[in-house]
Structures are given as structure tokens and as C-alpha cells.
Design a protein around this motif. Structure first.
Motif, short mmCIF file in Angstrom:
data_model
loop_
_atom_site.label_atom_id
_atom_site.label_comp_id
_atom_site.label_asym_id
_atom_site.label_seq_id
_atom_site.Cartn_x
_atom_site.Cartn_y
_atom_site.Cartn_z
N LEU A 75 0.82 -1.22 0.00
CA LEU A 75 0.00 0.00 0.00
C LEU A 75 0.85 1.27 0.00
O LEU A 75 0.34 2.36 -0.22
N GLY A 76 2.14 1.12 0.30
CA GLY A 76 3.03 2.29 0.40
C GLY A 76 2.84 3.03 1.71
O GLY A 76 3.09 4.24 1.80
N LEU B 204 -5.85 -9.16 2.13
CA LEU B 204 -5.92 -8.27 0.97
C LEU B 204 -7.37 -8.09 0.52
O LEU B 204 -7.78 -6.99 0.14
N GLU B 205 -8.10 -9.17 0.58
CA GLU B 205 -9.51 -9.16 0.19
C GLU B 205 -10.29 -8.18 1.08
O GLU B 205 -11.07 -7.35 0.58
N VAL B 206 -10.03 -8.22 2.39
CA VAL B 206 -10.71 -7.34 3.34
C VAL B 206 -10.36 -5.88 3.03
O VAL B 206 -11.22 -5.00 3.02
N VAL B 207 -9.08 -5.63 2.77
CA VAL B 207 -8.62 -4.26 2.49
C VAL B 207 -9.25 -3.74 1.20
O VAL B 207 -9.78 -2.63 1.14
N ARG B 208 -9.24 -4.59 0.15
CA ARG B 208 -9.80 -4.18 -1.14
C ARG B 208 -11.28 -3.82 -0.98
O ARG B 208 -11.75 -2.79 -1.48
N GLU B 209 -11.99 -4.69 -0.29
CA GLU B 209 -13.42 -4.48 -0.11
C GLU B 209 -13.69 -3.16 0.61
O GLU B 209 -14.53 -2.37 0.21
N LYS B 210 -12.91 -2.92 1.66
CA LYS B 210 -13.10 -1.71 2.46
C LYS B 210 -12.83 -0.45 1.63
O LYS B 210 -13.61 0.50 1.62
N PHE B 211 -11.71 -0.46 0.90
CA PHE B 211 -11.35 0.73 0.14
C PHE B 211 -12.26 0.95 -1.05
O PHE B 211 -12.50 2.07 -1.45
N GLN B 212 -12.79 -0.14 -1.57
CA GLN B 212 -13.75 -0.01 -2.65
C GLN B 212 -14.99 0.73 -2.13
O GLN B 212 -15.50 1.64 -2.75
N ARG B 213 -15.40 0.32 -0.91
CA ARG B 213 -16.57 0.95 -0.31
C ARG B 213 -16.31 2.42 -0.01
O ARG B 213 -17.15 3.27 -0.19
N GLU C 48 -14.26 4.36 -1.63
CA GLU C 48 -14.24 5.10 -2.90
C GLU C 48 -15.66 5.34 -3.42
O GLU C 48 -15.99 6.41 -3.91
N GLU C 49 -16.49 4.32 -3.25
CA GLU C 49 -17.89 4.45 -3.72
C GLU C 49 -18.60 5.57 -2.97
O GLU C 49 -19.46 6.25 -3.51
N ARG C 50 -18.24 5.75 -1.70
CA ARG C 50 -18.91 6.76 -0.87
C ARG C 50 -18.45 8.19 -1.22
O ARG C 50 -19.16 9.13 -0.99
N THR C 51 -17.24 8.31 -1.79
CA THR C 51 -16.73 9.67 -2.06
C THR C 51 -17.02 10.10 -3.51
O THR C 51 -17.32 9.31 -4.35
#
Ligand code: DC
Length: 227
Positions: A25-26, A213-222, A224-227
Motif C-alpha cells: 500500500l506504500g 488483501l480481500e478485506v482491504v480491497r473491499e473496504k477501500f472499494q466501499r 471510494e464508492e462513498r466519495t
């Protein structure tokens, strides 16, 4: 700044998984267990009883703790000495578990931990990151595995490092440490209400990483969808 909190008992794979995820993730990886271990080492060296809160509290003013990143890897410096290798023994694990139960030790580290998250995108792992240190973390993960599984991993890790250890003894120590981390008065190990639980029992490190990774992807996708 974005912060990810990963908590859980010892040996659930937190550090290896967190280090890798942070690199991907950097983000800066902050291993808060290493901070408690460094204090444990200092107290052991001083000859004081690690379970004696007053004795430990009196030593804190003599500790200058620094975290430096060497080639992206966190190194712990104790009064200028790189102790990164020295803090990984079973003796220091036990000392860290003792000193981390003292409120004065936790207060000593809290500001430094919060300051790191204020200035950087961080992935911080420990026992109380989601509950106490960073209650506003963007993502909280509670990483677990059975005590047997965690003891087996710990055993394999220590053998790989060339240390002579007894597997049954490691299991006893893992359970003893769980017991203390869960039942202490100050900042006990527990899952934050809004944390996602990830159980890695029976999984290889690679499989556990995919889960995470799956948990992180799901969270960040959500997010992004909210913003
Ligand atoms: O994760 P670790 O095994 O390196 O942690 C060493 C000890 O420090 C462990 O017994 C629990 C304690 N610890 C803590 O109380 N709070 C944290 N945030 C991190 C570690």
C-alpha cells in the motif's frame, strides 16, 4: 492520512502480514510490539523485576526509544543502540508481556504511536490499536488463529532462526501470554466493535495474506464508492 489498525494475539501472523501489506500500500508499518519488547529488554538488562510496576515506571525516564527505517524495514533503537535482533527472544517476549500490562508503560508509548499516524499513512499492529491508540482508524482488522496453530508457527520461526526451543513449552508460553494480554486492566487485547475478524487457522502465510488483501480491497472499494 489513512490508518489501518491490525490487532490480535501473538503468533497470528500479524507482523509478517502487516509488513507486506504496508509495503504493497506504500504505508509506513509500525510494529508496536517491538516498542514494548524494547522496554522489556531495557528492564531485563537493568535487573529490575518486569512485573513490578513502580520499579519499571522509575526506569522509563532513562529510555530513549527511536524507530528508524533502514531500507524500508523498521529498526528499534534503544538509547542509540540497534536492538532489533535482540528483542526477538522468548525471554524478551515474556518481559514485553509483563511491562506492557503497566499503565505507565502504555502512557509512555501512546503519544509516539499517535504522532506517527498523524503525519503518515500507517499500518499499525499491536493489541489495542483499534480500541485505544487509533479508535478512528479507517480500517480495523482483528487477526486470530487458534493457540495451537500460533504456537506451531512460533516454533517453526524460532527453529528457522537457529534457536533451540521446546514446542510444548512454546504452547504454554503462548497461552500464558494470551491470558495476560486479554485479562490485564489497561488496554486489554480485545476485538474493537467495528473491526473485521480474520481467522487464519490452518492457512499458510500466503493464504492469510490473500484473506487480508480481500478485506482491504473491499473496504477501500466501499470508501471510494462513498466519495
Ligand atoms: O506483538 P508482539 O508479540 O511483538 O508483542 C510483544 C508484547 O507486547 C505482547 O505480550 C503484548 C504487548 N503489546 C501490547 O500490549 N500492546 C501492543 N499494542 C503491542 C504489543
Amino acid at each position: 492520512m489513512i490508518s489501518i489498525a491490525i490487532d490480535g494475539p501473538s503468533g497470528a501472523g500479524k507482523s509478517s502480514l502487516s509488513r507486506r501489506l504496508a509495503a504493497e500500500l506504500g504505508y509506513i508499518y509500525v510494529d508496536t510490539g517491538a516498542m514494548y519488547r524494547t522496554i522489556g529488554l531495557y528492564v531485563l538488562r537493568s535487573g529490575a523485576d518486569t512485573e513490578d510496576e513502580d520499579a519499571v515506571a522509575a526506569l522509563l525516564s532513562g529510555i530513549r526509544l527511536e524507530m528508524r527505517y533502514v531500507d524500508g524495514v523498521q529498526h528499534m533503537f534503544l538509547n542509540g543502540e540497534d536492538v532489533s535482533g535482540l528483542i526477538r527472544t522468548e525471554e524478551v517476549s515474556m518481559a514485553a508481556s509483563h511491562v506492557s500490562a503497566h499503565p505507565s508503560v502504555r502512557a509512555f508509548l501512546l503519544d509516539a504511536q499517535r504522532a506517527l499516524a498523524k503525519d503518515n499513512n500507517v499500518l499499525m499492529d499491536g493489541r489495542d490499536i483499534g480500541t485505544v491508540v487509533l479508535p478512528q482508524a479507517d480500517l480495523k482488522i482483528f487477526l486470530t488463529a487458534t493457540a495451537q496453530d500460533r504456537a506451531r508457527r512460533r516454533y517453526e520461526e524460532l527453529v528457522e532462526r537457529g534457536q533451540q526451543v521446546d514446542q510444548a513449552q512454546i504452547l504454554r508460553e503462548v497461552m500464558e501470554r494470551d491470558e495476560r494480554d486479554i485479562h490485564r486492566q489497561t488496554a486489554p487485547l480485545r476485538q474493537a466493535e467495528d473491526a473485521v475478524a480474520v481467522d487464519t487457522t490452518g492457512n499458510s502465510l500466503e493464504e492469510s495474506y490473500r484473506q487480508l488483501l480481500e478485506v482491504v480491497r473491499e473496504k477501500f472499494q466501499r470508501m471510494e464508492e462513498r466519495t
